[in-house]
Design an enzyme around this catalytic site. Structure first.
Site, PDB file in Angstrom:
ATOM      1  N   TYR A 161       1.979   2.413   7.738  1.00 54.35           N
ATOM      2  CA  TYR A 161       1.840   2.478   6.282  1.00 54.35           C
ATOM      3  C   TYR A 161       2.432   1.205   5.676  1.00 54.35           C
ATOM      4  CZ  TYR A 161       6.770   3.805   6.203  1.00 54.35           C
ATOM      5  OH  TYR A 161       8.131   3.795   6.373  1.00 54.35           O
ATOM      6  N   CYS A 162       1.818   0.703   4.625  1.00 52.29           N
ATOM      7  CA  CYS A 162       2.301  -0.475   3.893  1.00 52.29           C
ATOM      8  C   CYS A 162       2.787  -1.574   4.847  1.00 52.29           C
ATOM      9  CB  CYS A 162       3.409  -0.080   2.915  1.00 52.29           C
ATOM     10  SG  CYS A 162       3.692  -1.304   1.615  1.00 52.29           S
ATOM     11  N   ASP A 163       1.912  -1.979   5.715  1.00 55.07           N
ATOM     12  CA  ASP A 163       2.295  -2.926   6.766  1.00 55.07           C
ATOM     13  C   ASP A 163       2.673  -4.298   6.193  1.00 55.07           C
ATOM     14  OD1 ASP A 163       2.696  -3.887   9.333  1.00 55.07           O
ATOM     15  OD2 ASP A 163       0.615  -4.583   9.510  1.00 55.07           O
ATOM     16  N   THR A 168       0.845  -1.207   0.000  1.00 51.52           N
ATOM     17  CA  THR A 168       0.000   0.000   0.000  1.00 51.52           C
ATOM     18  C   THR A 168       0.879   1.256   0.000  1.00 51.52           C
ATOM     19  OG1 THR A 168      -0.147  -0.150   2.415  1.00 51.52           O
ATOM     20  CG2 THR A 168      -1.920  -1.179   1.156  1.00 51.52           C
ATOM     21  N   LYS A 220       7.662   1.865  12.997  1.00 46.75           N
ATOM     22  CA  LYS A 220       8.195   1.464  11.696  1.00 46.75           C
ATOM     23  C   LYS A 220       9.201   2.486  11.167  1.00 46.75           C
ATOM     24  CE  LYS A 220       6.620   0.097   7.115  1.00 46.75           C
ATOM     25  NZ  LYS A 220       5.519  -0.600   6.454  1.00 46.75           N
TER      26      LYS A 220
END
Lengths: 127, 269
Positions: B149-151, B94, B162
């Site tokens: 974000y963008c896990d 993502t 992160k």
């Protein structure tokens, strides 16, 4: 053990083809979906697009990994499985039925002769 | 030599070229360079570890899944119309923040006939970064962090937040090296030197709201190098801080990889 359906033709790229007259339905095999793991997105061409055999026609994304799809035959895209947009997991759960990807209108079906039958494909994935 | 902590060295048995190659003034071209190197690697060029800065303009990197469908495309257009630089990348996942405080590491490798999982390539990617962070004095580990974000499982977390996002693309046919199109593997990490995460959260969440998707980035799930290691960037401007971090990692890789049996074929800038 991966399921291989009798009566279909297969590419070495792990796509299957079901020919009905000049219409060829295309998807990826049970072996391929199992190798990919959980599929989260399938990018497919638009209806009307002309595909050339052995060129990329879309991508399939499993969890954080993207792979290319290659057309097993040349032809014009006449149908796209719209359900895959919201339910890409159908490729995992039903690769030969609900998880089909595109239908091509094929002018020249001679390309089918270059594809594998079920027995040859079984031998191919056993290598 | 210390090969035991880098079993994945076998994936680059013939060595890698480590290079800094980018064009931050053209964010999409900058991103697409990975694909150009990938095609070259698929045609026989030696594997590459490419280090590169994000485009300088603030913005987002989105996957093709993000922008799929009418609403995805409309959300993309609206986001661009607001002045954000948006690039479309080839890896999955993502939205990821971009800007002059972000840099990247791309391992670009040929497909192999060996049975190798995405996990192995993720470990290849993250182990040297974690080792570098540890040398800088940071305790880092991989793990999922819902709301980031963008896990993903191979996030690199520092202080339980992160710092690094990771993703892969396996290009070429599904048959890998047995394909007429054997392609390449891209294992990519995005490292935040300095990002306004609250602004990024608003951009990301607004994009997904417009696209009609459920993904949301939550506050306080991210951390940058500047936040966690302010002392090493003292007196250096934002662009300089990102370049300093990138250079530091590049130098580290050129020393660390050979100690693990990975030949560095070149280290050009």
């Amino acid at each position: 053990m991966s399921q291989v359906m009798q009566g279909l033709k297969y590419s070495k790229e792990h796509e299957w083809v079901k020919l009905d007259g000049q219409r060829a339905t295309v998807g990826i095999t049970d072996f391929a979906q199992a190798e990919l793991g959980d599929i989260v997105f399938v990018e497919l061409p638009a209806v009307g697009q002309q595909l050339k055999a052995n060129t990329t026609f879309g991508t399939v994304e499993s969890v954080k990994t993207v792979s290319d799809l290659f057309a097993p035959l040349s032809g014009k895209v006449v149908e796209v499985n719209e359900r895959l947009q919201d339910s890409p997991e159908l490729v995992n759960s039903s690769p030969y039925e609900d998880g089909w990807m595109v239908v091509l209108e094929v002018e020249d079906t001679a390309g089918m002769n270059e594809l594998l039958d079920a027995q040859a494909y079984e031998a191919h994935i056993a290598e | 030599m210390n090969r035991r902590d880098f079993e994945e060295a076998y994936l680059v048995a013939d060595g890698v070229e480590v290079l800094w190659m980018d064009n931050p003034n053209d964010a999409q071209e900058n991103t697409d360079m990975d694909e150009q190197y990938g095609k070259a690697v698929a045609s026989g060029r030696p594997p590459v570890v490419r280090l590169w800065r994000s485009g300088f303009a603030d913005g987002l990197s989105l996957s093709r899944r993000d922008v799929a469908g009418e609403r995805g495309m409309a959300a993309l257009e609206q986001t661009r119309n607001e002045g954000l630089e948006v690039v479309i990348r080839q890896t999955g996942g993502t939205a990821v923040p971009q800007g002059e405080g972000v840099f990247h590491v791309s391992w670009i490798l040929p497909r192999t006939s060996q049975t190798v999982t995405t996990d192995a390539y993720f470990r290849l990617l993250v182990k040297p970064i974690i080792a570098w962070l540890r040398e800088l004095g940071l305790e880092a580990a991989t793990g999922a962090l819902p709301g980031s974000y963008c896990d993903g499982t191979y996030n690199i977390l520092v202080e339980n937040r992160k710092l690094v996002g990771t993703a892969q693309a396996w290009r070429g046919g599904l048959a890998g090296t047995g394909s007429r199109h054997p392609g390449y593997i891209l294992a990519h990490a995005s490292i935040t030197t300095e990002v306004d995460f609250e602004a990024a959260r608003l951009w990301i969440n607004r994009f997904y709201e417009r696209a009609g998707k459920d993904y949301r980035m939550e506050a306080d799930t991210s951390i940058s190098l500047v936040q966690t290691l302010p002392s090493i960037f003292a007196g250096v401007g934002k662009k300089g801080r990102n370049e300093a971090a990138l250079s530091s990692l590049k130098d580290f890789l050129c020393a660390w990889l050979p100690q693990r049996g990975v030949k560095v074929l070149g280290d050009s800038v």
